[in-house]
Design a protein around this motif. Structure first.
Motif, PDB file in Angstrom:
ATOM      1  N   ILE A  89       0.841  -1.201   0.000  1.00  0.00           N
ATOM      2  CA  ILE A  89       0.000   0.000   0.000  1.00  0.00           C
ATOM      3  C   ILE A  89       0.875   1.249   0.000  1.00  0.00           C
ATOM      4  O   ILE A  89       0.589   2.206  -0.723  1.00  0.00           O
ATOM      5  N   ALA A  90       1.951   1.222   0.788  1.00  0.00           N
ATOM      6  CA  ALA A  90       2.859   2.370   0.823  1.00  0.00           C
ATOM      7  C   ALA A  90       3.474   2.623  -0.552  1.00  0.00           C
ATOM      8  O   ALA A  90       3.575   3.770  -0.993  1.00  0.00           O
ATOM      9  N   ARG A  91       3.884   1.526  -1.214  1.00  0.00           N
ATOM     10  CA  ARG A  91       4.449   1.684  -2.565  1.00  0.00           C
ATOM     11  C   ARG A  91       3.405   2.253  -3.524  1.00  0.00           C
ATOM     12  O   ARG A  91       3.702   3.131  -4.339  1.00  0.00           O
ATOM     13  N   GLU A  92       2.169   1.753  -3.425  1.00  0.00           N
ATOM     14  CA  GLU A  92       1.103   2.245  -4.296  1.00  0.00           C
ATOM     15  C   GLU A  92       0.812   3.715  -4.024  1.00  0.00           C
ATOM     16  O   GLU A  92       0.633   4.505  -4.958  1.00  0.00           O
ATOM     17  N   ILE A  93       0.764   4.079  -2.735  1.00  0.00           N
ATOM     18  CA  ILE A  93       0.502   5.479  -2.380  1.00  0.00           C
ATOM     19  C   ILE A  93       1.630   6.368  -2.893  1.00  0.00           C
ATOM     20  O   ILE A  93       1.386   7.445  -3.441  1.00  0.00           O
ATOM     21  N   LYS A  94       2.872   5.898  -2.718  1.00  0.00           N
ATOM     22  CA  LYS A  94       4.012   6.677  -3.191  1.00  0.00           C
ATOM     23  C   LYS A  94       3.954   6.848  -4.711  1.00  0.00           C
ATOM     24  O   LYS A  94       4.157   7.945  -5.234  1.00  0.00           O
ATOM     25  N   GLN A  96       1.310   6.687  -6.612  1.00  0.00           N
ATOM     26  CA  GLN A  96       0.186   7.575  -6.917  1.00  0.00           C
ATOM     27  C   GLN A  96       0.571   9.026  -6.648  1.00  0.00           C
ATOM     28  O   GLN A  96       0.270   9.910  -7.443  1.00  0.00           O
ATOM     29  N   ALA A  97       1.255   9.257  -5.527  1.00  0.00           N
ATOM     30  CA  ALA A  97       1.687  10.616  -5.195  1.00  0.00           C
ATOM     31  C   ALA A  97       2.667  11.142  -6.250  1.00  0.00           C
ATOM     32  O   ALA A  97       2.595  12.310  -6.646  1.00  0.00           O
ATOM     33  N   GLU A  98       3.575  10.275  -6.705  1.00  0.00           N
ATOM     34  CA  GLU A  98       4.524  10.688  -7.739  1.00  0.00           C
ATOM     35  C   GLU A  98       3.798  11.006  -9.041  1.00  0.00           C
ATOM     36  O   GLU A  98       4.128  11.989  -9.714  1.00  0.00           O
ATOM     37  N   GLU A 100       0.659  11.994  -9.298  1.00  0.00           N
ATOM     38  CA  GLU A 100      -0.067  13.241  -9.085  1.00  0.00           C
ATOM     39  C   GLU A 100       0.885  14.438  -9.109  1.00  0.00           C
ATOM     40  O   GLU A 100       0.547  15.484  -9.673  1.00  0.00           O
TER      41      GLU A 100
END
Length: 160
Positions: A89-94, A96-98, A100
């Motif tokens: 999840i952290a990798r996915e959030i990171k 996604q943040a990148e 965005e």
């Protein structure tokens, strides 16, 4: 455990404290002191009873510890799964943040380019207007000069 036969009784894994306590021996010529044998057998039976109880207590404790170990292993497995899921999840959030951030950067760059282009167009309009005002000024000056020269010429004619 190896079993041995002595007289009629067996020494082995299925020997109970009751077997010991009530074991009967044949009497020989000289025989044994029956009271001493009975007392000794009672002590052996008591010792074996204590060992059996201790053994059962230890078996129960082993079962409890095995159950705790099993729960701990299950908990550890769940924790590992949770950690793996959290890392994913952290990798996915990171990621996604990148994505965005990159999108915002591109949008900002596009807005900057659009604003810059608008400023360039506005500057061109202002330059055009300035040029037009200069031309109008020059035209006004030359017309005013012509008018003044005309008046001066009229005054000169009037004066004569």
């Amino acid at each position: 455990m190896e079993e041995r036969k002595t007289g009629e009784f067996q020494v082995g894994s299925d020997l109970t404290p009751l077997d010991i306590r009530y074991q009967e021996f044949r009497l020989g010529l000289r025989g044994y002191a029956v009271a001493e044998v009975r007392e000794y057998l009672a002590r052996v039976a008591d010792a074996q009873t204590a060992l059996i109880e201790e053994n059962e207590r230890l078996r129960n404790r082993i079962r409890e510890l095995e159950a705790e170990l099993s729960k701990a292993r299950e908990g550890e497995a769940e924790l590992k799964r949770a950690v793996v899921a959290a890392e994913r999840i952290a990798r996915e959030i990171k990621a996604q943040a990148e994505r965005e951030a990159e999108l915002i950067k591109r949008e900002t760059e596009a807005e900057r380019q659009a604003a810059l282009q608008e400023l360039i167009e506005q500057m061109k309009r202002i330059r055009t207007e300035i040029e037009q005002v200069r031309n109008e000024r020059d035209l006004f000056i030359s017309q005013f000069r012509a008018m003044l020269e005309s008046y001066l010429a009229s005054l000169e004619r009037f004066k004569r």
